[in-house]
Enzyme design. Structure first.
Site, mmCIF file in Angstrom:
data_model
loop_
_atom_site.group_PDB
_atom_site.id
_atom_site.type_symbol
_atom_site.label_atom_id
_atom_site.label_comp_id
_atom_site.label_asym_id
_atom_site.label_seq_id
_atom_site.Cartn_x
_atom_site.Cartn_y
_atom_site.Cartn_z
ATOM 1 N N GLY A 46 -61.488 -11.342 19.609
ATOM 2 C CA GLY A 46 -60.678 -11.482 18.493
ATOM 3 C C GLY A 46 -59.339 -10.759 18.325
ATOM 4 N N GLN A 51 -52.198 -6.152 14.754
ATOM 5 C CA GLN A 51 -52.596 -5.319 16.134
ATOM 6 C C GLN A 51 -51.747 -5.272 17.276
ATOM 7 O OE1 GLN A 51 -56.868 -6.953 15.909
ATOM 8 N NE2 GLN A 51 -57.426 -4.874 16.996
ATOM 9 N N CYS A 97 -63.326 -2.449 18.312
ATOM 10 C CA CYS A 97 -61.960 -3.123 17.888
ATOM 11 C C CYS A 97 -60.842 -2.427 19.148
ATOM 12 C CB CYS A 97 -61.556 -2.387 16.490
ATOM 13 S SG CYS A 97 -59.891 -2.991 16.047
ATOM 14 N N LEU A 98 -60.120 -3.540 19.335
ATOM 15 C CA LEU A 98 -59.141 -3.158 20.568
ATOM 16 C C LEU A 98 -58.015 -2.085 19.843
ATOM 17 C CD1 LEU A 98 -58.202 -6.651 21.787
ATOM 18 C CD2 LEU A 98 -59.829 -4.828 22.965
ATOM 19 N N HIS A 139 -63.900 -9.573 10.526
ATOM 20 C CA HIS A 139 -63.112 -8.484 11.208
ATOM 21 C C HIS A 139 -61.870 -8.507 11.199
ATOM 22 C CE1 HIS A 139 -63.112 -5.088 14.163
ATOM 23 N NE2 HIS A 139 -61.962 -5.283 14.544
ATOM 24 N N GLU A 140 -61.230 -9.808 11.675
ATOM 25 C CA GLU A 140 -59.823 -10.062 11.816
ATOM 26 C C GLU A 140 -59.139 -10.192 10.451
ATOM 27 O OE1 GLU A 140 -59.065 -9.184 14.591
ATOM 28 O OE2 GLU A 140 -60.607 -9.131 15.908
ATOM 29 N N HIS A 143 -58.206 -6.927 8.833
ATOM 30 C CA HIS A 143 -56.901 -6.362 9.797
ATOM 31 C C HIS A 143 -55.695 -6.919 8.878
ATOM 32 C CE1 HIS A 143 -57.956 -4.132 13.130
ATOM 33 N NE2 HIS A 143 -58.688 -4.950 13.535
#
Length: 204
Positions: A46, A51, A97-98, A139-140, A143
């Site tokens: 995701g 990000q 997380c990226l 999660h996204e 963000h």
């Protein structure tokens, strides 16, 4: 399409609330395609637009893509997403997380959510998501509200992670295109029957 540089924490951009998308045009569709390419390149499941430095309320997700065959799974693009209902039953996933390379922590979230959003054609959709996909989408959406997954854990562990990333960033450790990893723990992923599925320890 393009591989976009991912913002690594700590960075004030990641704590900034994103703005609604007001027009779904070719630039938004190109952004979605680039976000998928970036997510796959970084072995994530995701990615939120913030990000990659774009403060728009938009996310992409694909929890079933097959890394070894470079085959996309079921792709989701959610524009201006809003959770309209969530379950009382909870799930715990070891999230990554990226934007937090190689950092993982157990996070508790509702097991299922219903989300209202716009698709790439500008049509309003409302869809229920469960299991890992529900976790990924929550999660996204976090963000997009300036919330990161470590905000859900103890301050002690959060501070340890942030200190580590600060140190690594000062040392110039992160290359924008080569910093993320994803460990697949299939023994804990019971919601999918694919022969290769991203489970716990996956990056969002």
């Amino acid at each position: 399409m393009a591989i976009l540089p991912i913002i690594v924490a700590p960075d004030p951009v990641l704590k900034t609330k994103s703005e609604p998308v007001t027009a779904i045009d070719e630039s938004i569709r190109t952004l979605a395609a680039n976000m998928f390419d970036t997510m796959y390149n970084e072995k994530g499941i995701g990615l939120a637009a913030v990000q990659v430095g774009v403060l728009k309320r938009m996310l992409v997700a694909d929890i079933s893509w097959r890394e070894e065959a470079n085959i996309a799974g079921e792709q989701f693009v959610l524009i201006n997403p809003e959770i309209v209902e969530d379950s009382t039953e909870l799930n715990v996933y070891k999230e990554g997380c990226l934007s937090f390379p190689d950092q993982f922590a157990d996070v508790t979230r509702p097991k299922a959510v219903r989300v209202r959003y716009l698709d790439l054609q500008g049509a309003q959709q409302e869809q229920a998501f469960g299991g890992l996909l529900a976790t990924c989408i929550q999660h996204e959406i976090d963000h997009l509200n300036g919330i990161v997954f470590v905000d859900h854990i103890s301050s002690l562990k959060r501070d340890m992670i942030i200190r580590k990333l600060k140190k690594l960033k000062k040392q110039g450790y992160f290359d924008p295109h080569d910093h993320a990893t994803c460990g697949h723990d299939h023994s804990h992923d019971h919601d999918h029957d694919h022969d290769h599925v991203h489970g716990e320890h996956c990056n969002h």
